[in-house]
Design a protein around this motif. Structure first.
Motif, PDB file in Angstrom:
ATOM      1  N   VAL A   1       8.285   1.264 -11.610  1.00  0.00           N
ATOM      2  CA  VAL A   1       7.164   0.356 -11.753  1.00  0.00           C
ATOM      3  C   VAL A   1       5.636   0.911 -11.767  1.00  0.00           C
ATOM      4  O   VAL A   1       5.710   1.904 -11.373  1.00  0.00           O
ATOM      5  N   VAL A   2       4.845   0.174 -12.511  1.00  0.00           N
ATOM      6  CA  VAL A   2       3.541   0.455 -12.521  1.00  0.00           C
ATOM      7  C   VAL A   2       2.553  -0.723 -12.246  1.00  0.00           C
ATOM      8  O   VAL A   2       3.051  -1.772 -11.988  1.00  0.00           O
ATOM      9  N   LEU A   3       1.438  -0.331 -11.532  1.00  0.00           N
ATOM     10  CA  LEU A   3       0.572  -1.402 -11.141  1.00  0.00           C
ATOM     11  C   LEU A   3      -0.138  -2.203 -12.145  1.00  0.00           C
ATOM     12  O   LEU A   3      -0.627  -1.707 -13.076  1.00  0.00           O
ATOM     13  N   THR A   4      -0.345  -3.576 -12.193  1.00  0.00           N
ATOM     14  CA  THR A   4      -0.896  -4.322 -13.253  1.00  0.00           C
ATOM     15  C   THR A   4      -2.284  -4.280 -12.795  1.00  0.00           C
ATOM     16  O   THR A   4      -2.869  -3.492 -11.641  1.00  0.00           O
ATOM     17  N   LYS A   5      -3.179  -4.707 -13.637  1.00  0.00           N
ATOM     18  CA  LYS A   5      -4.733  -4.762 -13.292  1.00  0.00           C
ATOM     19  C   LYS A   5      -4.887  -5.054 -12.017  1.00  0.00           C
ATOM     20  O   LYS A   5      -5.755  -4.770 -11.202  1.00  0.00           O
ATOM     21  N   ALA A   6      -4.508  -6.577 -11.633  1.00  0.00           N
ATOM     22  CA  ALA A   6      -4.491  -7.065 -10.617  1.00  0.00           C
ATOM     23  C   ALA A   6      -3.979  -6.541  -9.354  1.00  0.00           C
ATOM     24  O   ALA A   6      -4.529  -6.381  -8.080  1.00  0.00           O
ATOM     25  N   GLY A   7      -2.930  -5.660  -9.802  1.00  0.00           N
ATOM     26  CA  GLY A   7      -2.488  -5.101  -8.754  1.00  0.00           C
ATOM     27  C   GLY A   7      -3.116  -3.930  -8.260  1.00  0.00           C
ATOM     28  O   GLY A   7      -3.308  -3.361  -6.892  1.00  0.00           O
ATOM     29  N   ALA A   8      -3.675  -3.410  -9.224  1.00  0.00           N
ATOM     30  CA  ALA A   8      -4.641  -1.992  -8.738  1.00  0.00           C
ATOM     31  C   ALA A   8      -5.794  -2.479  -8.062  1.00  0.00           C
ATOM     32  O   ALA A   8      -6.249  -1.778  -7.192  1.00  0.00           O
ATOM     33  N   ALA A   9      -6.476  -3.589  -8.551  1.00  0.00           N
ATOM     34  CA  ALA A   9      -7.708  -3.983  -7.453  1.00  0.00           C
ATOM     35  C   ALA A   9      -7.022  -4.486  -6.203  1.00  0.00           C
ATOM     36  O   ALA A   9      -7.922  -4.020  -5.278  1.00  0.00           O
TER      37      ALA A   9
ATOM     38  N   LEU B   1       4.238 -11.659  -1.902  1.00  0.00           N
ATOM     39  CA  LEU B   1       2.703 -11.240  -2.333  1.00  0.00           C
ATOM     40  C   LEU B   1       2.388 -12.043  -3.668  1.00  0.00           C
ATOM     41  O   LEU B   1       1.287 -12.580  -3.810  1.00  0.00           O
ATOM     42  N   GLU B   2       3.178 -11.496  -4.599  1.00  0.00           N
ATOM     43  CA  GLU B   2       2.971 -12.105  -5.825  1.00  0.00           C
ATOM     44  C   GLU B   2       2.929 -13.705  -5.980  1.00  0.00           C
ATOM     45  O   GLU B   2       2.247 -14.227  -6.864  1.00  0.00           O
ATOM     46  N   ALA B   3       4.054 -14.400  -5.067  1.00  0.00           N
ATOM     47  CA  ALA B   3       4.113 -15.767  -5.208  1.00  0.00           C
ATOM     48  C   ALA B   3       2.776 -16.281  -4.293  1.00  0.00           C
ATOM     49  O   ALA B   3       2.457 -17.124  -5.072  1.00  0.00           O
ATOM     50  N   ARG B   4       2.201 -15.709  -3.545  1.00  0.00           N
ATOM     51  CA  ARG B   4       1.016 -16.234  -2.861  1.00  0.00           C
ATOM     52  C   ARG B   4      -0.137 -16.100  -3.449  1.00  0.00           C
ATOM     53  O   ARG B   4      -0.998 -16.893  -3.660  1.00  0.00           O
ATOM     54  N   LEU B   5      -0.168 -14.961  -4.392  1.00  0.00           N
ATOM     55  CA  LEU B   5      -1.621 -14.813  -4.838  1.00  0.00           C
ATOM     56  C   LEU B   5      -1.470 -15.196  -6.366  1.00  0.00           C
ATOM     57  O   LEU B   5      -2.436 -15.519  -6.977  1.00  0.00           O
ATOM     58  N   GLY B   6      -0.244 -15.503  -6.812  1.00  0.00           N
ATOM     59  CA  GLY B   6      -0.126 -16.199  -8.303  1.00  0.00           C
ATOM     60  C   GLY B   6      -0.311 -15.238  -9.279  1.00  0.00           C
ATOM     61  O   GLY B   6      -0.678 -15.931 -10.604  1.00  0.00           O
ATOM     62  N   VAL B   7      -0.110 -14.033  -9.051  1.00  0.00           N
ATOM     63  CA  VAL B   7      -0.333 -12.944 -10.131  1.00  0.00           C
ATOM     64  C   VAL B   7       0.476 -11.949  -9.976  1.00  0.00           C
ATOM     65  O   VAL B   7       0.843 -11.579  -8.907  1.00  0.00           O
ATOM     66  N   PRO B   8       0.970 -11.392 -10.839  1.00  0.00           N
ATOM     67  CA  PRO B   8       1.895 -10.222 -11.168  1.00  0.00           C
ATOM     68  C   PRO B   8       1.208  -8.814 -10.456  1.00  0.00           C
ATOM     69  O   PRO B   8      -0.084  -8.546 -11.041  1.00  0.00           O
TER      70      PRO B   8
ATOM     71  N   GLU C   1       0.950  -1.083   0.009  1.00  0.00           N
ATOM     72  CA  GLU C   1       0.100  -0.006   0.026  1.00  0.00           C
ATOM     73  C   GLU C   1       0.880   1.150  -0.113  1.00  0.00           C
ATOM     74  O   GLU C   1       0.292   2.430  -0.539  1.00  0.00           O
ATOM     75  N   ALA C   2       2.098   1.294   0.419  1.00  0.00           N
ATOM     76  CA  ALA C   2       3.017   2.234   0.559  1.00  0.00           C
ATOM     77  C   ALA C   2       3.382   2.781  -0.871  1.00  0.00           C
ATOM     78  O   ALA C   2       3.781   4.106  -1.103  1.00  0.00           O
ATOM     79  N   LEU C   3       3.109   1.972  -1.870  1.00  0.00           N
ATOM     80  CA  LEU C   3       3.192   2.211  -3.327  1.00  0.00           C
ATOM     81  C   LEU C   3       2.161   3.203  -3.941  1.00  0.00           C
ATOM     82  O   LEU C   3       2.275   3.647  -5.079  1.00  0.00           O
ATOM     83  N   SER C   4       0.892   3.409  -3.054  1.00  0.00           N
ATOM     84  CA  SER C   4      -0.126   3.886  -3.626  1.00  0.00           C
ATOM     85  C   SER C   4       0.071   5.520  -3.939  1.00  0.00           C
ATOM     86  O   SER C   4      -0.425   6.127  -4.843  1.00  0.00           O
TER      87      SER C   4
END
Length: 303
Positions: free
Chosen positions: A56-64, A40-47, A11-14
């Motif tokens: 860096v930029v947020l992916t769609k999954a990252g933004a959600a 986080l990415e490893a546990r969620l299975g998405v970048p 969240e510090a990246l917001s």
């Protein structure tokens, strides 16, 4: 590291999508943030982030996930503040969406007044003339024009606006005032570039809708530019009423074809939570509702 702290790192990246900036914000090392995001990415299975030489930029999954993380962390913060007895004072970050021209003509003084009254609230304002997805975009409060779609949002109406056709006294004296919408085809009409060289304006007559489509003599890049051109006698334009009240009060513009105007549109202050709303959300909503209901731009029929 537990999930709460991983979420806190992410969240510090917001405020700024930079791993180094996030590390400085949390007063930790850069590798610590990198490892947290990697877990986080490893546990969620998405970048969650796209990395490049530019940052860096947020992916769609990252933004959600960012929106959900921000909401959860705010609720944790609220729970802790309540336990400490701090819930009586508004504090923290508040994200607000406002219509662009509405902000310029109506909201500026109200925002300044709120910031004076609640100095511990940090407000982030976004400007757009659209209906947002407040949950996905992490928006706490929005001022919206028009009828809301079916949703779980809480809305408090503060007034209404109308689509108004207007012209300068000098232009109307020189070219005559249209008596019915069809007369507009004989006038110089001012639209915006979005209309692509023509205007398509809707009216009503005794409850029946009709449309006027005509070529515009001038197409402006913005609604404000169209209003300014109209005030200088370049022709007639139509827009929502809230930017016009100062022009009408000063006599620079006159309202025409009022009997044919479409039904009024509500203006509403909208937020997501009801009982769970934080003090900063409740304080902002209450302050804006009171101020907007007293504002002359919210009563176009009195202009």
């Amino acid at each position: 590291m537990d999930r709460y702290h991983e979420m806190l790192m992410f969240e510090a990246l917001s405020e700024r999508p930079s791993l180094a900036a996030a590390a400085r914000r949390l007063n930790v090392s850069g590798p610590t943030v990198v490892r947290a995001v990697t877990r986080l990415e490893a546990r969620l299975g998405v970048p969650l982030l796209q990395r490049s030489t530019q940052g860096v930029v947020l992916t769609k999954a990252g933004a959600a996930f960012m929106a959900d993380s921000s909401r959860i962390l705010r609720e944790v913060e609220m729970a802790e503040a309540s336990a400490k007895g701090l819930h009586v004072q508004a504090q923290g970050n508040l994200t607000v969406l406002l219509p662009l021209l509405f902000s310029r003509y109506v909201m500026t003084s109200l925002l300044a007044g709120y910031m004076d009254a609640y100095p511990q609230v940090k407000v982030f304002t976004h400007y757009d003339d659209r209906f947002p997805n407040m949950n996905e975009e992490g928006i706490d409060v929005a001022v919206l024009v028009g009828h809301l779609p079916n949703s779980s949002l809480v809305a408090r109406q503060v007034g209404h606006v109308r689509s108004i056709v207007c012209g300068s006294p000098g232009y109307l004296e020189a070219h005559g005032e249209p008596a019915i919408p069809e007369d507009l085809k004989r006038h110089k009409l001012i639209g915006t570039q979005a209309s692509r060289g023509s205007v398509h304006w809707d009216f009503q007559d005794q409850g029946q809708h009709n449309s006027i489509k005509a070529r515009s003599r001038l197409s402006c890049a913005t609604v404000q530019a169209a209003i300014d051109a109209t005030a200088h006698g370049a022709g007639l334009t139509r827009c929502l009423s809230y930017p016009l009240y100062e022009y009408f009060n000063s006599g620079r513009l006159q309202r025409i074809l009022q009997p044919f105007e479409l039904p009024a549109l509500p203006i509403q202050v909208v937020y997501r939570e009801r009982r769970k709303a934080s003090m900063r959300v409740r304080s902002f909503v209450d302050f804006m509702v009171e101020g907007l209901r007293e504002h002359p731009a919210m009563r176009p029929d009195a202009l």
